[in-house]
Design an enzyme around this catalytic site. Structure first.
Site, PDB file in Angstrom:
ATOM      1  N   VAL A   7       4.359  85.588  70.957  1.00  0.00           N
ATOM      2  CA  VAL A   7       5.519  86.409  70.622  1.00  0.00           C
ATOM      3  C   VAL A   7       5.102  87.487  69.633  1.00  0.00           C
ATOM      4  O   VAL A   7       4.502  87.198  68.584  1.00  0.00           O
ATOM      5  CB  VAL A   7       6.655  85.536  70.035  1.00  0.00           C
ATOM      6  CG1 VAL A   7       7.820  86.407  69.570  1.00  0.00           C
ATOM      7  CG2 VAL A   7       7.122  84.518  71.068  1.00  0.00           C
ATOM      8  N   LYS A   8       5.424  88.732  69.983  1.00  0.00           N
ATOM      9  CA  LYS A   8       5.024  89.863  69.143  1.00  0.00           C
ATOM     10  C   LYS A   8       6.229  90.310  68.323  1.00  0.00           C
ATOM     11  O   LYS A   8       7.309  90.562  68.889  1.00  0.00           O
ATOM     12  CB  LYS A   8       4.564  90.986  70.072  1.00  0.00           C
ATOM     13  CG  LYS A   8       3.587  91.964  69.497  1.00  0.00           C
ATOM     14  CD  LYS A   8       3.094  92.816  70.673  1.00  0.00           C
ATOM     15  CE  LYS A   8       2.220  93.933  70.240  1.00  0.00           C
ATOM     16  NZ  LYS A   8       1.957  94.855  71.361  1.00  0.00           N
ATOM     17  N   VAL A   9       6.042  90.388  67.023  1.00  0.00           N
ATOM     18  CA  VAL A   9       7.138  90.836  66.146  1.00  0.00           C
ATOM     19  C   VAL A   9       6.637  92.010  65.314  1.00  0.00           C
ATOM     20  O   VAL A   9       5.449  92.105  65.012  1.00  0.00           O
ATOM     21  CB  VAL A   9       7.647  89.701  65.210  1.00  0.00           C
ATOM     22  CG1 VAL A   9       8.104  88.490  66.004  1.00  0.00           C
ATOM     23  CG2 VAL A   9       6.604  89.307  64.178  1.00  0.00           C
TER      24      VAL A   9
END
Ligand code: E4P
Length: 217
Positions: free
Chosen positions: A82-84
């Protein structure tokens, strides 16, 4: 250094993966939009095409919503990361998701201090965005060198994922400066095997072989 493809174009990823040197994929909202595909089916196909990590970015800006989106994205496949974004909300979302054993890639990193925060929040990857630093007159690769030194001093496990690669020289330099991964746009990825002396040398070998009249197979 591991090589990721920075693309959401399935045909391009399949083509590059065929050569056996793609270790993962990174996507972002721009790349998903450019691919023309629906988000979830596109990510599912990429995840089944490539064995390694596939970064999928949240679009919420508040941490609780980022966590909800991140959990949904993580449900697509085991190799989703997951890219934040590197904001305080993103840092909080990274802490929560990492504590739930979801791998997180913190993107839009432009300083060493941001990289320290991401590592302390449990990020699996930090994405320094080199090309965009170069665009404003800074030396993007110097950030890789700085983060490498800081992470090595502290024994940090977070992997440095050099992003916004614009040239073959960028790939060489980030490897020299100690990046764990380079995520490379398809145009640059395809250039990596090319050298005019390789082409000339091969043509010469084949011409000489042809003259012998022999065959291997
Ligand atoms: C990483 O995945 C980044 O989103 C990406 O490398 C940014 O590249 P760009 O600056 O060429 O858009």
């Amino acid at each position: 250094m591991k090589l990721f493809v920075d693309s959401a174009d399935i045909a391009t990823i399949e083509k590059l993966n065929h050569f056996g040197v793609v270790d993962g994929v990174t996507t972002n909202p721009t790349l998903i939009a450019r691919s023309g595909g629906e988000l979830f089916p596109t990510l599912k196909t990429i995840c089944s095409t490539v064995d390694g990590p596939v970064s999928a970015q949240v679009v919420a800006t508040q941490s609780d919503a980022m966590v909800r989106e991140g959990e949904k994205l993580a449900g697509i496949a085991e190799n989703i990361v997951v890219k934040v974004p590197m904001t305080w909300e993103g840092v909080r979302a990274c802490s929560i998701l990492s504590a739930r054993n979801i791998h997180v890639n913190v993107t839009l990193c432009f300083s060493a201090n941001q990289a320290i925060l991401a590592a302390n929040a449990g990020a699996s990857f930090i994405s320094p965005i080199l090309g965009r630093l170069d665009d404003i007159g800074n030396e993007g690769v110097a950030l890789i060198e700085s983060i490498r030194a800081i992470y090595d001093n502290a024994g940090t496990a977070t992997e440095i994922l050099a992003a916004s690669i614009r040239s073959q020289l960028h790939v060489t330099l980030v490897a020299e400066y100690g990046a764990d991964v380079a995520t490379i746009p398809p145009r640059v990825f395809e250039q990596l095997s090319h050298h005019p002396l390789t082409d000339a040398g091969l043509a010469s070998f084949l011409a000489d072989w042809e003259k012998t009249g022999m065959s291997i197979g």
